[in-house]
Each structure stands twice: as C-alpha cells, then as structure tokens.
Write an enzyme that holds these catalytic residues in place. Structure first.
Site, PDB file in Angstrom:
ATOM      1  CG  HIS A   1      -2.009  -1.109   1.034  1.00 35.62           C
ATOM      2  ND1 HIS A   1      -2.723  -1.337   2.115  1.00 35.62           N
ATOM      3  CD2 HIS A   1      -2.486  -1.822   0.135  1.00 35.62           C
ATOM      4  CE1 HIS A   1      -3.724  -2.338   1.702  1.00 35.62           C
ATOM      5  NE2 HIS A   1      -3.467  -2.619   0.672  1.00 35.62           N
TER       6      HIS A   1
ATOM      7  CB  CYS B   1       5.489  13.555  -9.668  1.00 34.44           C
ATOM      8  SG  CYS B   1       4.611  14.803 -10.858  1.00 34.44           S
TER       9      CYS B   1
ATOM     10  CB  CYS C   1       6.553  13.226 -14.470  1.00 28.71           C
ATOM     11  SG  CYS C   1       7.461  13.321 -13.182  1.00 28.71           S
TER      12      CYS C   1
ATOM     13  N   GLY D   1      -1.946  -9.252  12.442  1.00 27.89           N
ATOM     14  CA  GLY D   1      -2.656  -7.794  13.112  1.00 27.89           C
ATOM     15  C   GLY D   1      -3.234  -7.043  11.685  1.00 27.89           C
TER      16      GLY D   1
ATOM     17  CB  ALA E   1       1.597  -7.747  17.391  1.00 32.34           C
TER      18      ALA E   1
HETATM   19  P1  OAD Z   1      -7.701  -2.822  10.588  1.00 34.04           P
HETATM   20  O1  OAD Z   1      -7.806  -1.772  11.346  1.00 34.04           O
HETATM   21  O2  OAD Z   1      -8.536  -3.149   9.485  1.00 34.04           O
HETATM   22  O3  OAD Z   1      -7.198  -4.115  11.303  1.00 34.04           O
HETATM   23  C1  OAD Z   1      -6.281  -4.262  12.429  1.00 34.04           C
HETATM   24  C2  OAD Z   1      -6.281  -5.440  13.060  1.00 34.04           C
HETATM   25  O4  OAD Z   1      -5.269  -5.501  13.752  1.00 34.04           O
HETATM   26  C3  OAD Z   1      -7.762  -5.864  13.710  1.00 34.04           C
HETATM   27  O5  OAD Z   1      -8.292  -7.169  13.384  1.00 34.04           O
HETATM   28  C4  OAD Z   1      -7.394  -5.988  15.232  1.00 34.04           C
HETATM   29  O6  OAD Z   1      -7.939  -6.570  15.995  1.00 34.04           O
HETATM   30  C5  OAD Z   1      -5.770  -6.113  15.105  1.00 34.04           C
HETATM   31  N1  OAD Z   1      -5.033  -5.527  16.431  1.00 34.04           N
HETATM   32  C6  OAD Z   1      -5.106  -4.267  16.816  1.00 34.04           C
HETATM   33  N2  OAD Z   1      -4.274  -4.125  17.825  1.00 34.04           N
HETATM   34  C7  OAD Z   1      -3.415  -5.194  18.043  1.00 34.04           C
HETATM   35  C8  OAD Z   1      -2.263  -5.848  18.697  1.00 34.04           C
HETATM   36  N3  OAD Z   1      -1.884  -4.856  19.492  1.00 34.04           N
HETATM   37  N4  OAD Z   1      -1.773  -6.806  18.233  1.00 34.04           N
HETATM   38  C9  OAD Z   1      -2.456  -7.680  17.278  1.00 34.04           C
HETATM   39  N5  OAD Z   1      -3.432  -7.351  16.506  1.00 34.04           N
HETATM   40  C10 OAD Z   1      -4.074  -6.136  16.734  1.00 34.04           C
HETATM   41  O7  OAD Z   1      -6.094  -2.473   9.583  1.00 34.04           O
HETATM   42  P2  OAD Z   1      -5.544  -3.315   8.353  1.00 34.04           P
HETATM   43  O8  OAD Z   1      -6.239  -4.901   8.439  1.00 34.04           O
HETATM   44  O9  OAD Z   1      -4.183  -3.353   8.233  1.00 34.04           O
HETATM   45  O10 OAD Z   1      -5.732   0.609   3.347  1.00 34.04           O
HETATM   46  O11 OAD Z   1      -6.308  -2.492   7.238  1.00 34.04           O
HETATM   47  C11 OAD Z   1      -6.319  -2.920   5.938  1.00 34.04           C
HETATM   48  C12 OAD Z   1      -6.117  -1.661   4.937  1.00 34.04           C
HETATM   49  O12 OAD Z   1      -7.273  -1.046   5.305  1.00 34.04           O
HETATM   50  C13 OAD Z   1      -4.941  -0.705   5.238  1.00 34.04           C
HETATM   51  O13 OAD Z   1      -3.853  -0.950   4.811  1.00 34.04           O
HETATM   52  C14 OAD Z   1      -5.482   0.682   4.975  1.00 34.04           C
HETATM   53  C15 OAD Z   1      -7.052   0.362   5.512  1.00 34.04           C
HETATM   54  O14 OAD Z   1      -8.020   1.218   4.771  1.00 34.04           O
HETATM   55  C16 OAD Z   1      -5.458   1.842   2.814  1.00 34.04           C
HETATM   56  O15 OAD Z   1      -5.680   2.811   3.183  1.00 34.04           O
HETATM   57  C17 OAD Z   1      -5.591   1.487   1.154  1.00 34.04           C
END
Ligand code: OAD
Length: 232
Positions: free
Chosen positions: A107, A115, A118, A173, A217
C-alpha cells in the site's frame, strides 16, 4: 520442513507502537471519512485535506518506535535458515527501522512522495501541501506515495509468485477486510502452504487459516518466532 515463510502484516502490528489501526473501536476510519482521505476522488476534491491526513500520520510515524513484534520479525529474517519475506499493508517504516530488509509495501509508504504528472518519486518532506512542485517536472501534482481505494496495490506480481511457493503463510494484525490482501490466505493454502493467523481477535477471514493464535502482537509474535527458530 518450512523453508519459505511469507508474512502479511497490517495495522495491528504497529498498534502497540502508538499508531492507530483503521477499524478498531477507536480506529482511524471512525474519525475520518475514508472516501475523503483515501481515494483518488477525495484527493481531487480536496488535496489539502488529504495532505493534512498523511502529514499527521507521517508525524505519528516519526515519533513512534518499532515494538517487540517488529523486532522479532527482523530477528526471524536474520536467524532463520530459509527465506523470510514480509508483505505489509502498512505505510509506516517500522519494519525497516526494526531491521527487516525483505519488505514489500503493497500500500505504499509515507516516506516517499510521487508526482501524479510524471511518476517521479522522492523522499517525502515532513509536511506536504498541494502547491509543492515536483523536483523533476515542476508540476504541482505531488501526492503521498500510498495506494488509495480504487488503485492497484504495488508488488502484486511478486506477491502472487511468493504465495505460490511459500511453505508457511502468516498473517499478523490485519482485520481481513481489504482485498486483495484478504485473499492471500486462500491463495497460499490453495498452493499447499500451512497458514497461521496471529491477531488480537479472530479476523474477518479467520476460518480460512489452519491455525489461529490470539493476543497482542508484542507477545504472540516473539513467542512464535522463538518456536520457529527453536525448530531450526
Ligand atoms: P484494520 O484496522 O482493519 O485491522 C487491524 C487488526 O489488528 C484488527 O483485526 C485488530 O483486532 C488487530 N489488532 C489491533 N491491535 C492489535 C495488537 N496489539 N496486536 C495484534 N493485533 C491487533 O487494519 P488493516 O487490516 O491493516 O488501506 O487494514 C487494511 C487496510 O485498510 C489498510 O492498509 C488501509 C485500510 O483502509 C488503505 O488505506 C488503502
């Protein structure tokens, strides 16, 4: 014997470093409108707002430090007698600051600017504004080098190839809500890999994993790395 480990990480691995997740109770998407700050359309409507959002995240990231989970994955890469590759959905650089080298930022990353006119890329300054000129072509079309909803993630060819050949796929995570990353577990399992989820709570697609471990984690990742290294 496990020789190729592919690890997918999401916001949960950086949560204990003080960086917000997206979909938890207090997550970023409860405070900001995803359509306004994480889509090309939102950027076209209000580039200043989008830059503000990413400037704030860049500042948080600079002030944060890698935690024990990042450190454990860096140790795994150093000490494991085989290949370890991280695919991260995170735009922070905490894996690299912990010492991991084999990291694909699917991501994108807060540390780069690109940019839109370009495609020249350069190190992002702490604060970006819409009027910033591209150092290569001069266009005021600077954006953070991150992938927004509706855009194609980076390294997809490499990731699909790695999913085909890994022996173990580990997801850490991530909530399993966002594709294509949410589909990696099925791809890896379909190609014959073992699959493991390490998350605070069962993710949206937890049942797709062969094994699941729950907890913060900073605790469950070092414990798992110790096990893998002890197995040799
Ligand atoms: P999320 O916020 O959707 O999920 C985070 C996960 O981490 C959840 O399942 C929580 O239970 C878990 N979590 C929270 N604290 C934790 C800890 N201390 N140890 C272990 N696990 C923990 O985030 P992502 O799955 O990363 O994309 O989201 C995916 C994508 O959606 C991101 O890259 C971003 C977002 O919108 C874009 O912006 C394109």
């Amino acid at each position: 014997m496990t020789r190729k480990i592919l690890i997918l990480t999401g916001a949960g691995i950086s949560a204990e470093s003080g960086l917000g997740t997206f979909r938890d109770v207090d997550g970023l998407w409860t405070k900001y409108d995803l359509d306004e700050v994480a889509t090309p359309e939102g950027f076209a409507r209000n580039p200043a707002l989008v830059h503000e959002f990413y400037n704030a995240r860049r500042k948080n990231c600079r002030e944060a430090a890698p935690n024990a989970a990042h450190a454990a994955l860096a140790r795994l890469e150093r000490e494991f007698d085989g290949a370890v590759r991280i695919v991260t959905q995170n735009v922070d650089d905490l894996h690299e600051r912990a010492g991991s080298k084999a990291v694909w930022h699917m991501h994108g990353t807060l540390s780069k600017a690109v940019c839109a006119a370009c495609t020249h890329r350069w190190d992002a300054p702490a604060v970006m504004v819409p009027a910033d000129p591209c150092p290569a072509c001069g266009a005021a079309a600077t954006r953070p080098d991150v992938v927004w909803f509706g855009e194609f993630p980076f390294f997809m060819d490499e990731i699909h190839a790695a999913l085909e050949v890994c022996d173990l796929f580990v997801s850490i995570g991530t909530s399993g809500n966002v594709y294509p990353a949410a589909g990696f577990v099925e791809a890896a399992a379909g190609a014959g890999a073992e699959t493991l989820e390490l998350n605070l709570e069962p993710s949206f697609n937890a049942t797709a994993f062969g094994e699941r471990r729950q907890g913060p984690a900073s605790e469950i990742v070092p414990a798992w790395v110790d096990e893998v290294l002890a197995e040799g």
